[in-house]
Write a protein that holds these residues in place. Sequence first.
Motif, PDB file in Angstrom:
ATOM      1  N   ASP A   1       0.820  -1.207   0.000  1.00 32.54           N
ATOM      2  CA  ASP A   1       0.000   0.000   0.000  1.00 32.54           C
ATOM      3  C   ASP A   1       0.861   1.268   0.000  1.00 32.54           C
ATOM      4  O   ASP A   1       0.352   2.369   0.122  1.00 32.54           O
ATOM      5  CB  ASP A   1      -0.961   0.004   1.195  1.00 32.54           C
ATOM      6  CG  ASP A   1      -0.260   0.002   2.539  1.00 32.54           C
ATOM      7  OD1 ASP A   1       0.983  -0.128   2.591  1.00 32.54           O
ATOM      8  OD2 ASP A   1      -0.960   0.138   3.551  1.00 32.54           O
TER       9      ASP A   1
ATOM     10  N   ASN B   1      -3.443   2.624  -5.438  1.00 35.02           N
ATOM     11  CA  ASN B   1      -4.239   2.378  -4.239  1.00 35.02           C
ATOM     12  C   ASN B   1      -5.684   2.020  -4.584  1.00 35.02           C
ATOM     13  O   ASN B   1      -6.151   2.296  -5.685  1.00 35.02           O
ATOM     14  CB  ASN B   1      -4.238   3.618  -3.335  1.00 35.02           C
ATOM     15  CG  ASN B   1      -2.852   3.935  -2.812  1.00 35.02           C
ATOM     16  OD1 ASN B   1      -2.189   3.066  -2.274  1.00 35.02           O
ATOM     17  ND2 ASN B   1      -2.424   5.159  -2.982  1.00 35.02           N
ATOM     18  N   ASN B   2      -6.358   1.419  -3.612  1.00 38.91           N
ATOM     19  CA  ASN B   2      -7.773   1.039  -3.762  1.00 38.91           C
ATOM     20  C   ASN B   2      -7.999   0.076  -4.925  1.00 38.91           C
ATOM     21  O   ASN B   2      -9.015   0.134  -5.612  1.00 38.91           O
ATOM     22  CB  ASN B   2      -8.656   2.276  -3.923  1.00 38.91           C
ATOM     23  CG  ASN B   2      -8.543   3.202  -2.744  1.00 38.91           C
ATOM     24  OD1 ASN B   2      -8.628   2.763  -1.598  1.00 38.91           O
ATOM     25  ND2 ASN B   2      -8.335   4.475  -3.009  1.00 38.91           N
TER      26      ASN B   2
ATOM     27  N   TRP C   1      -5.016  -6.027  -5.206  1.00 39.28           N
ATOM     28  CA  TRP C   1      -5.013  -5.668  -3.795  1.00 39.28           C
ATOM     29  C   TRP C   1      -3.752  -4.891  -3.462  1.00 39.28           C
ATOM     30  O   TRP C   1      -2.660  -5.250  -3.890  1.00 39.28           O
ATOM     31  CB  TRP C   1      -5.050  -6.915  -2.919  1.00 39.28           C
ATOM     32  CG  TRP C   1      -6.280  -7.736  -3.119  1.00 39.28           C
ATOM     33  CD1 TRP C   1      -7.435  -7.671  -2.378  1.00 39.28           C
ATOM     34  CD2 TRP C   1      -6.499  -8.746  -4.105  1.00 39.28           C
ATOM     35  NE1 TRP C   1      -8.346  -8.578  -2.866  1.00 39.28           N
ATOM     36  CE2 TRP C   1      -7.803  -9.250  -3.933  1.00 39.28           C
ATOM     37  CE3 TRP C   1      -5.739  -9.267  -5.152  1.00 39.28           C
ATOM     38  CZ2 TRP C   1      -8.353 -10.242  -4.727  1.00 39.28           C
ATOM     39  CZ3 TRP C   1      -6.279 -10.250  -5.958  1.00 39.28           C
ATOM     40  CH2 TRP C   1      -7.572 -10.731  -5.731  1.00 39.28           C
TER      41      TRP C   1
ATOM     42  N   GLU D   1      -8.655  -3.094  -4.943  1.00 36.41           N
ATOM     43  CA  GLU D   1      -9.770  -4.023  -4.761  1.00 36.41           C
ATOM     44  C   GLU D   1     -11.088  -3.354  -5.157  1.00 36.41           C
ATOM     45  O   GLU D   1     -11.959  -3.988  -5.762  1.00 36.41           O
ATOM     46  CB  GLU D   1      -9.820  -4.512  -3.317  1.00 36.41           C
ATOM     47  CG  GLU D   1     -10.769  -5.669  -3.113  1.00 36.41           C
ATOM     48  CD  GLU D   1     -10.621  -6.325  -1.746  1.00 36.41           C
ATOM     49  OE1 GLU D   1     -11.276  -7.360  -1.543  1.00 36.41           O
ATOM     50  OE2 GLU D   1      -9.858  -5.814  -0.892  1.00 36.41           O
ATOM     51  N   LYS D   2     -11.216  -2.079  -4.854  1.00 37.13           N
ATOM     52  CA  LYS D   2     -12.422  -1.317  -5.214  1.00 37.13           C
ATOM     53  C   LYS D   2     -12.672  -1.362  -6.724  1.00 37.13           C
ATOM     54  O   LYS D   2     -13.809  -1.409  -7.172  1.00 37.13           O
ATOM     55  CB  LYS D   2     -12.253   0.135  -4.752  1.00 37.13           C
ATOM     56  CG  LYS D   2     -13.327   1.076  -5.220  1.00 37.13           C
ATOM     57  CD  LYS D   2     -13.017   2.498  -4.786  1.00 37.13           C
ATOM     58  CE  LYS D   2     -13.964   3.480  -5.434  1.00 37.13           C
ATOM     59  NZ  LYS D   2     -13.607   4.868  -5.127  1.00 37.13           N
ATOM     60  N   TRP D   3     -11.595  -1.351  -7.493  1.00 37.46           N
ATOM     61  CA  TRP D   3     -11.693  -1.347  -8.956  1.00 37.46           C
ATOM     62  C   TRP D   3     -11.635  -2.753  -9.548  1.00 37.46           C
ATOM     63  O   TRP D   3     -11.615  -2.909 -10.761  1.00 37.46           O
ATOM     64  CB  TRP D   3     -10.584  -0.476  -9.537  1.00 37.46           C
ATOM     65  CG  TRP D   3     -10.675   0.937  -9.050  1.00 37.46           C
ATOM     66  CD1 TRP D   3      -9.918   1.518  -8.067  1.00 37.46           C
ATOM     67  CD2 TRP D   3     -11.595   1.928  -9.474  1.00 37.46           C
ATOM     68  NE1 TRP D   3     -10.313   2.808  -7.863  1.00 37.46           N
ATOM     69  CE2 TRP D   3     -11.345   3.089  -8.722  1.00 37.46           C
ATOM     70  CE3 TRP D   3     -12.612   1.954 -10.426  1.00 37.46           C
ATOM     71  CZ2 TRP D   3     -12.078   4.261  -8.892  1.00 37.46           C
ATOM     72  CZ3 TRP D   3     -13.338   3.128 -10.595  1.00 37.46           C
ATOM     73  CH2 TRP D   3     -13.066   4.253  -9.823  1.00 37.46           C
ATOM     74  N   ASN D   4     -11.558  -3.772  -8.685  1.00 37.79           N
ATOM     75  CA  ASN D   4     -11.499  -5.175  -9.123  1.00 37.79           C
ATOM     76  C   ASN D   4     -10.262  -5.465  -9.974  1.00 37.79           C
ATOM     77  O   ASN D   4     -10.317  -6.172 -10.974  1.00 37.79           O
ATOM     78  CB  ASN D   4     -12.774  -5.579  -9.875  1.00 37.79           C
ATOM     79  CG  ASN D   4     -12.851  -7.076 -10.085  1.00 37.79           C
ATOM     80  OD1 ASN D   4     -12.578  -7.850  -9.177  1.00 37.79           O
ATOM     81  ND2 ASN D   4     -13.218  -7.493 -11.280  1.00 37.79           N
TER      82      ASN D   4
ATOM     83  N   ASP E   1     -10.751  -5.616 -16.369  1.00 36.04           N
ATOM     84  CA  ASP E   1     -10.807  -4.421 -15.522  1.00 36.04           C
ATOM     85  C   ASP E   1      -9.407  -3.833 -15.308  1.00 36.04           C
ATOM     86  O   ASP E   1      -9.242  -2.614 -15.242  1.00 36.04           O
ATOM     87  CB  ASP E   1     -11.455  -4.749 -14.172  1.00 36.04           C
ATOM     88  CG  ASP E   1     -12.940  -5.061 -14.288  1.00 36.04           C
ATOM     89  OD1 ASP E   1     -13.544  -4.767 -15.346  1.00 36.04           O
ATOM     90  OD2 ASP E   1     -13.499  -5.609 -13.318  1.00 36.04           O
TER      91      ASP E   1
END
Length: 86
Positions: A5, A10-11, A19, A13-16, A50
């Motif tokens: 991280d 970053n983020n 991680w 997982e939010k965007w598939n 994605d």
Amino acid sequence: VIISDQTPWNNLEKWNVGWDINLNNSAKFESVIEKCLLMGDDQYKTMVTDSKKFANGFCNSTKNADAMKLMFENIIENAENGFVKI
């Protein structure tokens, strides 16, 4: 993609697309590895699609390009000292 991280990415997982995990969180790392091992083919293919979209958008952002440039400049600058500061 499984990364620290402490990168400009970053983020995820939010965007598939993967991680970004705190390096001190071994439980999260183990959980993500397990998710990857159990991931079905369709879910994997969706993540690949994605990821391509995310990478194109990320690389076309001036803000993100500046963050990547700074990260790599820090790597080069600190490589002589035997450590990397990100």
